[in-house]
Write a protein that holds these residues in place. Structure first.
Motif, mmCIF file in Angstrom:
data_model
loop_
_atom_site.group_PDB
_atom_site.id
_atom_site.type_symbol
_atom_site.label_atom_id
_atom_site.label_comp_id
_atom_site.label_asym_id
_atom_site.label_seq_id
_atom_site.Cartn_x
_atom_site.Cartn_y
_atom_site.Cartn_z
ATOM 1 N N TYR A 28 0.781 -1.211 -0.037
ATOM 2 C CA TYR A 28 -0.156 0.060 -0.004
ATOM 3 C C TYR A 28 0.933 1.378 -0.086
ATOM 4 O O TYR A 28 1.890 1.325 0.884
ATOM 5 C CB TYR A 28 -0.849 0.054 1.173
ATOM 6 C CG TYR A 28 -2.101 -1.095 1.332
ATOM 7 C CD1 TYR A 28 -3.252 -1.096 0.626
ATOM 8 C CD2 TYR A 28 -1.831 -2.112 2.280
ATOM 9 C CE1 TYR A 28 -4.029 -1.974 0.832
ATOM 10 C CE2 TYR A 28 -2.626 -3.096 2.314
ATOM 11 C CZ TYR A 28 -3.821 -3.112 1.585
ATOM 12 O OH TYR A 28 -4.677 -3.944 1.843
ATOM 13 N N PRO A 33 -7.841 -3.981 2.862
ATOM 14 C CA PRO A 33 -8.858 -3.812 1.796
ATOM 15 C C PRO A 33 -8.161 -3.805 0.330
ATOM 16 O O PRO A 33 -7.105 -3.631 0.234
ATOM 17 C CB PRO A 33 -9.322 -2.272 2.123
ATOM 18 C CG PRO A 33 -8.219 -1.704 2.852
ATOM 19 C CD PRO A 33 -7.681 -2.654 3.528
ATOM 20 N N ASP A 34 -8.850 -4.271 -0.617
ATOM 21 C CA ASP A 34 -8.511 -4.101 -1.990
ATOM 22 C C ASP A 34 -8.226 -2.860 -2.412
ATOM 23 O O ASP A 34 -9.566 -2.193 -2.766
ATOM 24 C CB ASP A 34 -9.729 -4.908 -2.950
ATOM 25 C CG ASP A 34 -9.123 -5.018 -4.305
ATOM 26 O OD1 ASP A 34 -7.980 -5.056 -4.654
ATOM 27 O OD2 ASP A 34 -9.686 -5.447 -5.113
ATOM 28 N N ALA A 35 -7.250 -2.196 -2.273
ATOM 29 C CA ALA A 35 -6.881 -0.685 -2.399
ATOM 30 C C ALA A 35 -5.624 -0.552 -2.685
ATOM 31 O O ALA A 35 -4.773 -1.431 -2.606
ATOM 32 C CB ALA A 35 -7.458 0.298 -0.933
ATOM 33 N N LEU A 80 -9.177 6.554 1.681
ATOM 34 C CA LEU A 80 -8.864 5.224 1.009
ATOM 35 C C LEU A 80 -9.018 5.305 -0.521
ATOM 36 O O LEU A 80 -9.955 5.575 -0.937
ATOM 37 C CB LEU A 80 -9.879 3.852 1.572
ATOM 38 C CG LEU A 80 -9.575 2.676 0.828
ATOM 39 C CD1 LEU A 80 -8.314 1.998 1.648
ATOM 40 C CD2 LEU A 80 -10.778 1.761 1.206
ATOM 41 N N ARG A 84 -8.882 3.639 -4.091
ATOM 42 C CA ARG A 84 -8.962 2.230 -4.671
ATOM 43 C C ARG A 84 -7.954 2.251 -5.818
ATOM 44 O O ARG A 84 -7.536 3.253 -6.209
ATOM 45 C CB ARG A 84 -10.261 2.323 -5.143
ATOM 46 C CG ARG A 84 -11.458 2.318 -4.162
ATOM 47 C CD ARG A 84 -11.524 0.984 -3.325
ATOM 48 N NE ARG A 84 -12.679 1.053 -2.488
ATOM 49 C CZ ARG A 84 -12.625 0.013 -1.443
ATOM 50 N NH1 ARG A 84 -11.886 -0.899 -1.271
ATOM 51 N NH2 ARG A 84 -13.529 0.235 -0.615
ATOM 52 N N LYS A 85 -7.579 1.063 -6.314
ATOM 53 C CA LYS A 85 -6.982 0.885 -7.252
ATOM 54 C C LYS A 85 -7.359 1.601 -8.776
ATOM 55 O O LYS A 85 -6.400 1.756 -9.634
ATOM 56 C CB LYS A 85 -6.736 -0.774 -7.565
ATOM 57 C CG LYS A 85 -5.894 -1.306 -6.379
ATOM 58 C CD LYS A 85 -5.743 -2.648 -6.726
ATOM 59 C CE LYS A 85 -5.117 -3.286 -5.301
ATOM 60 N NZ LYS A 85 -4.971 -4.845 -5.465
ATOM 61 N N ASP A 86 -8.670 1.887 -8.710
ATOM 62 C CA ASP A 86 -8.992 2.416 -9.964
ATOM 63 C C ASP A 86 -8.682 3.981 -9.802
ATOM 64 O O ASP A 86 -9.189 4.823 -10.749
ATOM 65 C CB ASP A 86 -10.451 2.182 -10.458
ATOM 66 C CG ASP A 86 -11.492 2.364 -9.276
ATOM 67 O OD1 ASP A 86 -11.090 3.255 -8.429
ATOM 68 O OD2 ASP A 86 -12.599 2.435 -9.345
ATOM 69 N N SER A 107 -10.413 6.023 -7.618
ATOM 70 C CA SER A 107 -11.502 6.516 -6.973
ATOM 71 C C SER A 107 -11.220 6.550 -5.400
ATOM 72 O O SER A 107 -10.055 5.759 -4.839
ATOM 73 C CB SER A 107 -12.819 5.627 -7.323
ATOM 74 O OG SER A 107 -12.559 4.170 -6.610
ATOM 75 N N SER A 108 -11.989 7.259 -4.503
ATOM 76 C CA SER A 108 -11.424 7.498 -3.207
ATOM 77 C C SER A 108 -12.818 7.654 -2.306
ATOM 78 O O SER A 108 -13.968 7.907 -2.666
ATOM 79 C CB SER A 108 -10.830 8.776 -2.865
ATOM 80 O OG SER A 108 -11.467 9.874 -3.120
ATOM 81 N N GLU A 109 -12.703 7.314 -1.077
ATOM 82 C CA GLU A 109 -13.707 7.163 0.082
ATOM 83 C C GLU A 109 -13.287 7.564 1.375
ATOM 84 O O GLU A 109 -12.000 7.222 1.507
ATOM 85 C CB GLU A 109 -14.454 5.905 -0.167
ATOM 86 C CG GLU A 109 -13.805 4.523 0.262
ATOM 87 C CD GLU A 109 -14.621 3.462 0.287
ATOM 88 O OE1 GLU A 109 -14.734 2.856 1.325
ATOM 89 O OE2 GLU A 109 -14.734 2.930 -0.958
#
Length: 154
Positions: A86, A105-107, A135, A137-139, A141-143
């Motif tokens: 990560y 997580p998958d991130a 967080l 993400r691999k694409d 995007s975030s949250e």
């Protein structure tokens, strides 16, 4: 015989002492050359029990490193860490790193964009401004992973 008994007791006790301590993967931090808050975040992580290595990079070399790790440009900060596959962008608190390692997580990683005052390495927490740990993400995007409200006095 006495020595063999002592060695056996020591060997049995060793795993117990390791289990009592939290053991985390090492964090490697690429800092902005001459950036004092990068050094303060690295020191903070060491105080929190992480094994940390660091190196300085400047300008294009630092940005290139962020790009290679997949840090979205809108979430850049002054330094970038790596742990267990990560990235850690900016002044990420130790408790969020621990949670990331626990939940897996998958991130791609965590980011604290900018340099919020009162985040680890950026001044006293009791004078903290509100900020979010994202967080990523691999694409790309975030949250929101964790929200930190402003300290009461702000």
């Amino acid at each position: 015989m006495k020595h063999a008994l002592l060695i056996a007791v020591a060997l049995m006790a060793a795993p117990l002492s390791l289990e009592a301590q939290e053991v985390f993967p090492a964090i490697h931090v690429v800092e902005g050359q001459g950036c004092e808050c990068c050094v303060k975040w690295t020191e903070y992580l060491q105080q929190q029990g992480f094994d940390v290595t660091s190196e300085d990079r400047f300008g294009v070399l630092l940005i290139q490193h962020k790009i290679e790790l997949g840090v979205p440009a809108e979430h850049y900060s002054c330094h970038t860490g790596q742990i267990a596959g990560y990235f850690l962008e900016g002044h990420v608190p130790a408790q969020d790193i621990r949670r990331l390692l626990e939940e897996r997580p998958d991130a791609a990683g965590l980011a604290v964009p900018g340099m919020p005052y009162g985040s680890p390495g950026m001044g006293p927490e009791d004078k903290r401004e509100a900020y979010d740990v994202l967080l990523i993400r691999k694409d790309g995007s975030s949250e929101v992973f964790t929200s930190y409200p402003a300290a009461d006095g702000i």
